[in-house]
Design an enzyme around this catalytic site. Structure first.
Site, mmCIF file in Angstrom:
data_model
loop_
_atom_site.group_PDB
_atom_site.id
_atom_site.type_symbol
_atom_site.label_atom_id
_atom_site.label_comp_id
_atom_site.label_asym_id
_atom_site.label_seq_id
_atom_site.Cartn_x
_atom_site.Cartn_y
_atom_site.Cartn_z
ATOM 1 N N SER A 1 0.825 -1.202 0.000
ATOM 2 C CA SER A 1 0.000 0.000 0.000
ATOM 3 C C SER A 1 0.859 1.251 0.000
ATOM 4 O O SER A 1 2.067 1.205 0.208
ATOM 5 C CB SER A 1 -0.923 -0.001 1.224
ATOM 6 O OG SER A 1 -0.157 -0.016 2.416
ATOM 7 N N VAL B 1 -3.083 9.305 15.182
ATOM 8 C CA VAL B 1 -2.910 9.453 16.636
ATOM 9 C C VAL B 1 -1.512 9.029 17.076
ATOM 10 O O VAL B 1 -0.980 9.560 18.056
ATOM 11 C CB VAL B 1 -4.008 8.698 17.434
ATOM 12 C CG1 VAL B 1 -5.390 9.247 17.103
ATOM 13 C CG2 VAL B 1 -3.948 7.200 17.239
ATOM 14 N N GLY C 1 -6.455 13.520 10.071
ATOM 15 C CA GLY C 1 -6.827 12.118 10.225
ATOM 16 C C GLY C 1 -6.585 11.645 11.640
ATOM 17 O O GLY C 1 -5.469 11.747 12.161
ATOM 18 N N HIS D 1 1.760 -11.430 39.492
ATOM 19 C CA HIS D 1 1.598 -10.170 40.226
ATOM 20 C C HIS D 1 2.970 -9.598 40.565
ATOM 21 O O HIS D 1 3.856 -10.342 40.971
ATOM 22 C CB HIS D 1 0.820 -10.439 41.528
ATOM 23 C CG HIS D 1 0.688 -9.244 42.410
ATOM 24 N ND1 HIS D 1 -0.183 -8.209 42.129
ATOM 25 C CD2 HIS D 1 1.332 -8.896 43.558
ATOM 26 C CE1 HIS D 1 -0.078 -7.294 43.071
ATOM 27 N NE2 HIS D 1 0.833 -7.689 43.958
#
Length: 459
Positions: free
Chosen positions: A144, A184, A178, A436
């Site tokens: 692309s 972003v 955009g 954790h």
């Protein structure tokens, strides 16, 4: 007739990006004879103008923020400036090492690698530099390009992501046209580097392809970071005067800026490559295929960004492997777009897989939704990040969508895509032990809550 013209390959691949080279490597691994044609550099857009260099910039941006915010963590660090030449040395070093590794892989697999611009001249033949490569199967993987808008010329201080990757200065003001993934991400980079940033998006919200609650959280986070954005506003034009660009929006509003970044998506590279003349059907430039990447012309396949759907390097990569295995007769399972993890590497990061809440309600009607806020997650508190993990499940059924936003959430999407693709029930995941303190615990806690045993959740 030369020996080159006489040889028929099992696969001839046009395009050496993520989809093309993955197909070549897997095909060679399966004992197939492979020719791979690439007009530029092996690795394509992803390695040279996309995923890798942009994420290197984003990491440099994260380092800049860490230096700026050290005092929050009791570390007396100061931020002086961004040295773009140093940033580019770092970025280009990463790209160069990966490029050399990929070249070595292709060479080691005895793949016939042909440099030059190829064209499909028959359903079984690709011509490049006067040489004709004939294949029992042909794979189209031409990728692309960065799109612009009608009448908007990309030049000077108006540029796409490709030119922005080579900027040798930090512009004081940037307008990003955009508000999708590329927009972003670059907005996040420029803000961290010290630019004043405004995003202009015609759709009603940022990252409109994501779950609506994720968009809202990103917008809150961007406001906190003082990244301005205008949604639901149409762009009308831009004019350059020296080093200044005047951006015109509908309603007569104008914005003065030092750089206009055009991030309105990417289009398929199929024009003038002989596809239609060979019988391959195109729709608005995209190659039409079935779920097995077949074009309708026997023996001709297409993968990656030229096929309608998610424009993601790892989608092309998966499709390339799929096609090689299909040609080898292994009958692989098709690649499902919904099962492909999606990550947007802005700050905060967005990661998702499967259906949004809206899509799930349209498909199933009755669904259950749960959001686990990162405020209750120890590692997220250590990292000082905000966000959530959102689960969408079919009523009394499996989880059909996972949507996450927060620092480093891209690293959690591996488990999320297993949950979706293996059609896991919340109780299946709730019974697993999550380490954790990690952000990964947030996935476990969210599934525990949806399975009816919430622990760190306020009633």
């Amino acid at each position: 007739m030369s020996a080159d013209a006489e040889k028929t390959f099992d696969i001839v691949i046009l395009g050496g990006g993520s989809g093309g080279y993955a197909c070549a490597l897997r095909g060679a691994e399966l004992g197939l004879s492979v020719a791979l044609v690439e007009k530029s550099k092996l690795g394509g857009t992803c390695l040279h103008q996309g995923c890798i260099p942009t994420k290197a910039l984003l990491h440099a941006a994260e380092v800049a923020d860490s230096a700026r915010e050290g005092e929050k963590f009791g570390v007396k660090s100061t931020f002086e400036s961004v040295d773009m030449s140093g940033v580019h040395r770092y970025k280009d070093g990463v790209v160069s090492r990966l490029h050399k590794g990929l070249q070595s892989l292709v060479k080691g697999k005895s793949i016939e690698y042909v440099e030059g611009e190829g064209r499909l001249v028959a359903p079984d033949t690709v011509e490049v530099g006067g040489r004709r490569l004939t294949g029992r199967n042909v794979v189209l993987a031409t990728g692309s390009y960065a799109k612009s808008l009608p009448g908007l010329e990309v030049s000077g201080r108006i540029m796409t992501s490709e030119q922005a990757l080579e900027l040798d200065f930090v512009p004081p003001r940037v307008v990003v046209l955009g508000g999708g993934v590329i927009g972003v991400e670059f907005a996040s980079v420029f803000k961290s580097f010290g630019s004043e940033v405004t995003i202009v998006e015609a759709l009603p919200r940022l990252v409109a392809a994501e779950d609506e609650s994720v968009s809202k959280q990103l917008e809150r986070s961007f406001r906190k970071r003082k990244i301005a954005f205008r949604t639901g506003v149409r762009f009308e034009g831009a004019t350059q005067n020296g080093d200044t660009v005047t951006v015109s929006l509908e309603g007569g509003e104008t914005i003065e800026t030092d750089l206009l970044l055009v991030a309105v998506g990417r289009g398929p590279v199929t024009d003038g490559l002989g596809y239609e003349e060979a019988g391959v059907r195109l729709d608005r430039g995209y190659v039409v295929t079935d779920d097995r990447c077949r074009t309708g012309v026997p023996g001709v396949f297409a993968v990656g960004d030229i096929v309608p759907g998610l424009q993601l390097a790892h989608r092309g990569f998966a499709q390339g492997i799929f096609v090689a295995e299909e040609i080898a007769g292994l009958a692989p399972a098709p690649v499902d777009d919904l099962g492909i993890p999606r990550v947007t590497y802005c700050d905060p990061e967005i990661a998702s897989v499967g259906l949004t809440e809206t899509q799930a309600r349209e498909k199933y009607g009755d669904v259950e939704v749960f959001e686990y806020g990162l405020g209750g997650n120890g590692k997220s508190q250590i990292l000082q990040t905000q966000g959530f993990v959102k689960l969408v499940r079919e009523k009394d059924g499996p989880v059909v969508g996972v949507h996450m936003i927060g620092a480093r959430m891209g690293e959690q999407v591996g488990e999320a895509q297993l949950i979706y693709n293996w059609e896991a029930l919340p109780s299946d995941v709730a019974s697993l032990v999550h380490a954790h303190p990690t952000q990964n615990e947030a996935l476990g806690e969210a599934h525990m809550a949806l399975a009816g045993k919430p622990l760190h959740v306020h009633a």
